[in-house]
Design a protein around this motif. Structure first.
Motif, PDB file in Angstrom:
ATOM      1  N   GLY A 188     -78.605  31.726  50.116  1.00 60.75           N
ATOM      2  CA  GLY A 188     -77.975  30.510  49.324  1.00 60.75           C
ATOM      3  C   GLY A 188     -76.897  29.936  50.069  1.00 60.75           C
ATOM      4  N   ASP A 189     -75.895  30.778  50.720  1.00 56.21           N
ATOM      5  CA  ASP A 189     -75.015  30.195  51.338  1.00 56.21           C
ATOM      6  C   ASP A 189     -75.229  29.417  52.373  1.00 56.21           C
ATOM      7  OD1 ASP A 189     -73.149  31.517  49.822  1.00 56.21           O
ATOM      8  OD2 ASP A 189     -72.825  33.210  50.908  1.00 56.21           O
ATOM      9  N   GLU A 190     -76.150  29.821  53.423  1.00 54.78           N
ATOM     10  CA  GLU A 190     -76.804  29.116  54.408  1.00 54.78           C
ATOM     11  C   GLU A 190     -77.527  27.958  54.266  1.00 54.78           C
ATOM     12  OE1 GLU A 190     -78.610  32.093  56.420  1.00 54.78           O
ATOM     13  OE2 GLU A 190     -76.820  33.070  57.273  1.00 54.78           O
ATOM     14  N   GLY A 191     -77.879  27.746  52.936  1.00 56.94           N
ATOM     15  CA  GLY A 191     -78.767  26.590  52.409  1.00 56.94           C
ATOM     16  C   GLY A 191     -80.361  26.870  52.463  1.00 56.94           C
ATOM     17  N   LEU A 192     -80.667  26.779  51.114  1.00 56.31           N
ATOM     18  CA  LEU A 192     -82.222  27.052  50.712  1.00 56.31           C
ATOM     19  C   LEU A 192     -82.877  25.653  50.252  1.00 56.31           C
ATOM     20  CD1 LEU A 192     -84.395  29.051  50.777  1.00 56.31           C
ATOM     21  CD2 LEU A 192     -83.714  29.365  48.403  1.00 56.31           C
ATOM     22  N   LEU A 193     -83.662  25.151  51.011  1.00 56.99           N
ATOM     23  CA  LEU A 193     -84.782  23.863  50.491  1.00 56.99           C
ATOM     24  C   LEU A 193     -85.295  24.138  49.067  1.00 56.99           C
ATOM     25  CD1 LEU A 193     -85.366  20.937  51.104  1.00 56.99           C
ATOM     26  CD2 LEU A 193     -87.130  21.891  52.595  1.00 56.99           C
ATOM     27  N   ALA A 194     -85.946  25.031  49.227  1.00 53.08           N
ATOM     28  CA  ALA A 194     -86.966  25.283  48.069  1.00 53.08           C
ATOM     29  C   ALA A 194     -87.161  26.790  47.663  1.00 53.08           C
ATOM     30  CB  ALA A 194     -88.281  24.718  48.217  1.00 53.08           C
ATOM     31  N   LEU A 382     -77.942  33.091  42.697  1.00 53.66           N
ATOM     32  CA  LEU A 382     -77.875  33.525  44.120  1.00 53.66           C
ATOM     33  C   LEU A 382     -78.464  32.687  45.418  1.00 53.66           C
ATOM     34  CD1 LEU A 382     -78.970  37.305  43.477  1.00 53.66           C
ATOM     35  CD2 LEU A 382     -76.619  36.556  44.021  1.00 53.66           C
ATOM     36  N   THR A 383     -79.485  32.046  45.093  1.00 49.04           N
ATOM     37  CA  THR A 383     -80.154  31.233  46.159  1.00 49.04           C
ATOM     38  C   THR A 383     -79.735  29.791  46.285  1.00 49.04           C
ATOM     39  OG1 THR A 383     -82.201  30.985  44.941  1.00 49.04           O
ATOM     40  CG2 THR A 383     -82.071  32.797  46.325  1.00 49.04           C
ATOM     41  N   ARG A 384     -79.583  29.386  44.879  1.00 45.72           N
ATOM     42  CA  ARG A 384     -79.160  27.695  44.749  1.00 45.72           C
ATOM     43  C   ARG A 384     -80.072  26.876  45.613  1.00 45.72           C
ATOM     44  NH1 ARG A 384     -73.960  29.787  47.619  1.00 45.72           N
ATOM     45  NH2 ARG A 384     -75.114  31.500  47.552  1.00 45.72           N
ATOM     46  N   PRO A 385     -81.168  26.779  45.494  1.00 44.16           N
ATOM     47  CA  PRO A 385     -82.140  26.000  45.989  1.00 44.16           C
ATOM     48  C   PRO A 385     -81.926  24.519  45.512  1.00 44.16           C
ATOM     49  CG  PRO A 385     -83.357  26.688  44.149  1.00 44.16           C
ATOM     50  CD  PRO A 385     -81.963  27.726  44.357  1.00 44.16           C
ATOM     51  N   THR A 386     -82.302  23.600  46.384  1.00 40.76           N
ATOM     52  CA  THR A 386     -82.264  22.067  46.003  1.00 40.76           C
ATOM     53  C   THR A 386     -83.591  21.948  45.238  1.00 40.76           C
ATOM     54  OG1 THR A 386     -81.360  21.540  48.283  1.00 40.76           O
ATOM     55  CG2 THR A 386     -82.374  19.993  47.221  1.00 40.76           C
ATOM     56  N   ILE A 387     -84.631  22.501  45.517  1.00 43.34           N
ATOM     57  CA  ILE A 387     -85.946  22.227  44.830  1.00 43.34           C
ATOM     58  C   ILE A 387     -86.477  23.702  44.384  1.00 43.34           C
ATOM     59  CG2 ILE A 387     -88.529  21.388  45.073  1.00 43.34           C
ATOM     60  CD1 ILE A 387     -87.212  20.081  47.930  1.00 43.34           C
ATOM     61  N   ALA A 388     -86.786  23.705  42.956  1.00 40.78           N
ATOM     62  CA  ALA A 388     -87.519  24.797  42.265  1.00 40.78           C
ATOM     63  C   ALA A 388     -89.102  24.489  42.113  1.00 40.78           C
ATOM     64  CB  ALA A 388     -86.802  25.002  40.878  1.00 40.78           C
ATOM     65  N   VAL A 389     -90.075  25.139  42.530  1.00 47.56           N
ATOM     66  CA  VAL A 389     -91.464  25.254  42.431  1.00 47.56           C
ATOM     67  C   VAL A 389     -91.761  26.418  41.683  1.00 47.56           C
ATOM     68  CG1 VAL A 389     -93.688  24.639  43.582  1.00 47.56           C
ATOM     69  CG2 VAL A 389     -91.218  24.193  44.533  1.00 47.56           C
ATOM     70  N   PRO A 390     -91.966  26.332  40.420  1.00 47.66           N
ATOM     71  CA  PRO A 390     -92.586  27.315  39.483  1.00 47.66           C
ATOM     72  C   PRO A 390     -94.108  27.659  40.075  1.00 47.66           C
ATOM     73  CG  PRO A 390     -91.285  25.893  38.140  1.00 47.66           C
ATOM     74  CD  PRO A 390     -91.638  25.195  39.540  1.00 47.66           C
ATOM     75  N   VAL A 391     -94.324  28.884  40.082  1.00 47.88           N
ATOM     76  CA  VAL A 391     -95.762  29.266  40.493  1.00 47.88           C
ATOM     77  C   VAL A 391     -96.224  30.514  39.705  1.00 47.88           C
ATOM     78  CG1 VAL A 391     -95.917  28.026  42.747  1.00 47.88           C
ATOM     79  CG2 VAL A 391     -95.222  30.468  42.648  1.00 47.88           C
ATOM     80  N   HIS A 392     -97.333  31.034  39.935  1.00 51.59           N
ATOM     81  CA  HIS A 392     -97.806  32.432  39.518  1.00 51.59           C
ATOM     82  C   HIS A 392     -97.464  32.383  37.909  1.00 51.59           C
ATOM     83  CE1 HIS A 392     -98.202  36.719  39.147  1.00 51.59           C
ATOM     84  NE2 HIS A 392     -98.645  36.661  40.273  1.00 51.59           N
ATOM     85  N   GLY A 393     -98.211  31.632  36.910  1.00 48.60           N
ATOM     86  CA  GLY A 393     -98.318  31.523  35.725  1.00 48.60           C
ATOM     87  C   GLY A 393     -99.310  30.516  35.112  1.00 48.60           C
ATOM     88  N   GLU A 394     -99.482  30.860  33.735  1.00 45.23           N
ATOM     89  CA  GLU A 394    -100.150  29.657  33.236  1.00 45.23           C
ATOM     90  C   GLU A 394     -99.164  28.618  32.552  1.00 45.23           C
ATOM     91  OE1 GLU A 394    -101.656  31.806  29.891  1.00 45.23           O
ATOM     92  OE2 GLU A 394    -103.383  33.055  31.075  1.00 45.23           O
ATOM     93  N   ALA A 395     -99.969  27.470  32.124  1.00 47.03           N
ATOM     94  CA  ALA A 395     -99.233  26.432  31.727  1.00 47.03           C
ATOM     95  C   ALA A 395     -97.813  26.857  31.105  1.00 47.03           C
ATOM     96  CB  ALA A 395    -100.044  25.346  31.026  1.00 47.03           C
ATOM     97  N   ALA A 396     -97.923  27.489  30.031  1.00 42.73           N
ATOM     98  CA  ALA A 396     -96.718  27.699  29.285  1.00 42.73           C
ATOM     99  C   ALA A 396     -95.467  28.350  29.797  1.00 42.73           C
ATOM    100  CB  ALA A 396     -96.965  28.552  28.124  1.00 42.73           C
ATOM    101  N   HIS A 397     -95.958  29.203  31.126  1.00 42.90           N
ATOM    102  CA  HIS A 397     -94.857  29.883  31.753  1.00 42.90           C
ATOM    103  C   HIS A 397     -94.420  29.242  32.550  1.00 42.90           C
ATOM    104  CE1 HIS A 397     -98.260  33.197  31.082  1.00 42.90           C
ATOM    105  NE2 HIS A 397     -97.206  33.843  30.295  1.00 42.90           N
ATOM    106  N   LEU A 398     -95.267  28.337  33.160  1.00 42.41           N
ATOM    107  CA  LEU A 398     -94.813  27.112  34.336  1.00 42.41           C
ATOM    108  C   LEU A 398     -93.796  26.361  33.830  1.00 42.41           C
ATOM    109  CD1 LEU A 398     -98.232  26.385  36.133  1.00 42.41           C
ATOM    110  CD2 LEU A 398     -96.283  28.155  37.016  1.00 42.41           C
ATOM    111  N   ALA A 399     -94.113  25.740  32.339  1.00 45.59           N
ATOM    112  CA  ALA A 399     -93.250  24.835  31.583  1.00 45.59           C
ATOM    113  C   ALA A 399     -91.958  25.545  31.573  1.00 45.59           C
ATOM    114  CB  ALA A 399     -93.770  24.128  30.535  1.00 45.59           C
ATOM    115  N   ALA A 400     -91.728  26.870  30.930  1.00 48.99           N
ATOM    116  CA  ALA A 400     -90.693  27.493  30.610  1.00 48.99           C
ATOM    117  C   ALA A 400     -89.849  27.645  31.705  1.00 48.99           C
ATOM    118  CB  ALA A 400     -91.274  28.743  29.928  1.00 48.99           C
ATOM    119  N   HIS A 401     -90.324  28.181  32.950  1.00 49.89           N
ATOM    120  CA  HIS A 401     -89.586  28.255  34.138  1.00 49.89           C
ATOM    121  C   HIS A 401     -89.130  26.920  34.496  1.00 49.89           C
ATOM    122  CE1 HIS A 401     -89.848  30.166  38.456  1.00 49.89           C
ATOM    123  NE2 HIS A 401     -88.848  29.517  37.938  1.00 49.89           N
TER     124      HIS A 401
END
Length: 555
Positions: A188-194, A382-401
């Motif tokens: 996170g300190d060094e920069g995380l795009l996604a 910890l990682t402080r990304p610019t972009i979050a990409v929720p994966v590994h889940g059904e629609a309800a999990h992805l929406a909650a994430h």
């Protein structure tokens, strides 16, 4: 490569909008000539709506067409939904496959006789860095329910992406070390795009209990049980298998292992040292002479599989082992959606025997290997990304994430599904295209979509059966004799007790004889008239229309 028009893209072909069948594509380059890398190559398992199907696989036609630009595949860990399709799909891709030593050993152990192709496997270890074309990959060790799970830190010309795979924060895991949070903070300190992150438990508050707590609870329950204790869990959950082995040892019981897949996984884990220091399990013959109160059994079948060891125990079909009143079965697992009825059938069979059922709502006998909401918050902190990409889940999990990530102040949250082509950089993250992302099926030794393997007709057969009619016409185009008829999967009689085959045969004969003799020269017309008559009569008598096949010949 013309870097001026380069883009970094991500496209899931499986695992996003569903649990299982994880298959992700990362691409770099201009739209016309991207270089591709696959992350994970998993399967999911068929339910009753897919009769005869052995495995469900992602449709990889898109990347198959791009095979000349496919530079490699990286596997995060050896769970079926992440690596289970490699042996079936690799011959269509023929790219280098990067994985850990445990994953490679598991892959080799499940190879079937017809799967003789030699895969170009390249091993990596924790904290090693390796290249897949323009992608530089660092393997970040995480905690999960199987040895050697990894997140992938993917370095690109646009910045870094952390693909988490399956993970959780566990301060006292059964296998390996806790996640190195300092390492994540440094990322996170060094920069995380996604951050491309697991959503499985995004709807569950708090933090996941530790595997050590499950170990202690299992030991307590096994120790105080008066009779035999059977523990059923996922055969791939090596962490849980070790916990059960330790609990059996600490409670003074010998351990019997039932189930081919369980033994296969334990053989691999044992060869690589993950079961060191634990007593050897006993054989079935040895178990037969051990007092009930001194024996624990770990077995397959936690998801209600009809041919697994637990189902056979519930039907009292095991050769040398049986359960009786006073014994206990512990379900050290969760029910995968869709398996509830099969699991309940087994439970009811056990209850009829007088066996006690113990589940997680009564004692801590299972914990997930995926992060709950507070663990997700920690990961984002910890990682402080610019972009979050929720994966590994059904629609309800992805929406909650997605909502959680937005609440943690993540600037961009990309909500995607299978087949979405997400541009991660340059510029804002956005879906820029759709690609083919369906399902293919393994049916015995063959593969194809539902039409190619005959699945659509198979469903119809399961619903209303099939009627076959063989008609022979003489040289004058009259019936040589009564046609032969066979109905499979239909009731034997109608509501009044008359044979249904006889009723359908009369309808077919009537339809054929109603056709003018000259028109009977068209044998296809005769076959179609008989087919329609049988289906209509079946509908009137039974209320359903079976599949009908009619053969007409002339002598």
């Amino acid at each position: 490569m013309n870097k001026k028009n380069n883009e970094l893209v991500f496209a899931p072909l499986g695992g996003v909008g569903e649990i299982g069948m994880n298959f992700g594509l990362y691409g770099i380059g201009p739209k016309s000539s991207r270089k591709w890398m696959i992350v994970d190559c998993g399967v999911t398992f068929p339910g009753p709506e897919l009769p005869g199907v052995d495995l469900v696989l992602p449709d990889i036609s898109f990347i198959e067409e791009q095979r000349d630009n496919l530079l490699g595949m990286v596997i995060t860990h050896a769970h079926e939904d992440h690596y289970g399709a490699i042996l079936d799909l690799w011959p269509r891709l023929e790219c280098p496959v990067h994985m850990s030593a445990f994953t490679a050993a598991m892959l080799e152990s499940k190879r079937e006789p017809h799967q003789r192709h030699q895969i170009d496997i390249r091993l990596f270890k924790a904290n090693e860095t390796f290249a897949v074309g323009p992608f530089s990959i660092k393997a970040i060790s995480v905690t999960h329910s199987i040895p050697e799970p990894f997140s992938l830190l993917i370095e690109t010309e646009f910045g870094r992406v952390l693909h988490t795979g399956d993970w959780k924060f566990d301060p006292e895991p059964a296998l390996g070390q806790p996640v190195d949070e300092d390492q994540l903070s440094k990322i996170g300190d060094e920069g995380l795009l996604a951050l491309v992150c697991d959503s499985t438990n995004a709807m569950t508050d708090g933090e996941s209990p530790s595997e050590k707590a499950v170990n202690e609870s299992l030991t307590e329950q096994i120790t105080k049980a008066p009779g035999r204790v059977v523990i059923t869990t996922f055969s791939s959950n090596v962490g849980r298998i070790r916990s059960v082995m330790e609990a059996a040892r600490d409670s003074g019981r010998s351990l019997l292992v039932l189930g081919r897949s369980m033994r296969r996984v334990m053989d691999v884990a044992g060869d690589l040292g993950y079961l060191d220091g634990l007593p050897e399990p006993v054989s079935e013959d040895e178990a037969d002479s051990i007092p009930r109160e001194n024996l624990a059994v770990i077995c397959t079948g936690s998801q209600g599989e009809s041919r697994a060891a637990l189902a056979k125990l519930a039907r009292d079909e095991m050769r040398s082992l049986s359960l009786t009143k006073g014994d206990m079965v512990i379900f050290s697992s969760r029910a995968i959606p869709g398996n509830e009825k099969a699991i309940n059938d087994i439970k009811n069979g056990l209850v009829e025997m007088g066996v006690r059922i113990l589940e997680n709502d009564e004692a801590l006998v299972h914990v997930s290997g995926h992060p709950r909401r507070n663990e997700l918050r920690r990961m984002y902190g910890l990682t402080r990304p610019t972009i979050a990409v929720p994966v590994h889940g059904e629609a309800a999990h992805l929406a909650a994430h997605a909502a959680l990530a937005a609440g943690e102040g993540i600037a961009q949250v990309a909500s995607i599904r299978n087949g979405d082509l997400l541009k991660i950089a340059p510029g804002n993250a956005e879906i820029v295209d759709k690609i083919e992302a369906g399902r293919h099926y393994k049916d015995g030794l063959l593969y194809g979509d539902d039409r190619q393997i005959g699945l659509r007709d198979r469903r119809k057969l399961a619903f209303a059966g099939i009627v076959c009619l063989n008609v022979i016409m003489d040289e004058k185009l009259n019936l040589l004799d009564d046609p032969d008829i066979e109905a499979v999967g239909l009731p034997f009689t109608d509501g009044g007790g008359e044979g249904l085959e006889d009723i359908l045969l009369e309808a077919a004969i009537g339809a054929i004889e109603s056709i003018p003799t000259k028109r009977r020269r068209d044998l296809d017309l005769v076959a179609e008239a008989a087919r329609r008559a049988i289906r209509a009569e079946a509908r009137d008598v039974w209320g359903k229309k079976p599949q009908v096949t009619v053969f007409v010949s002339q002598v």
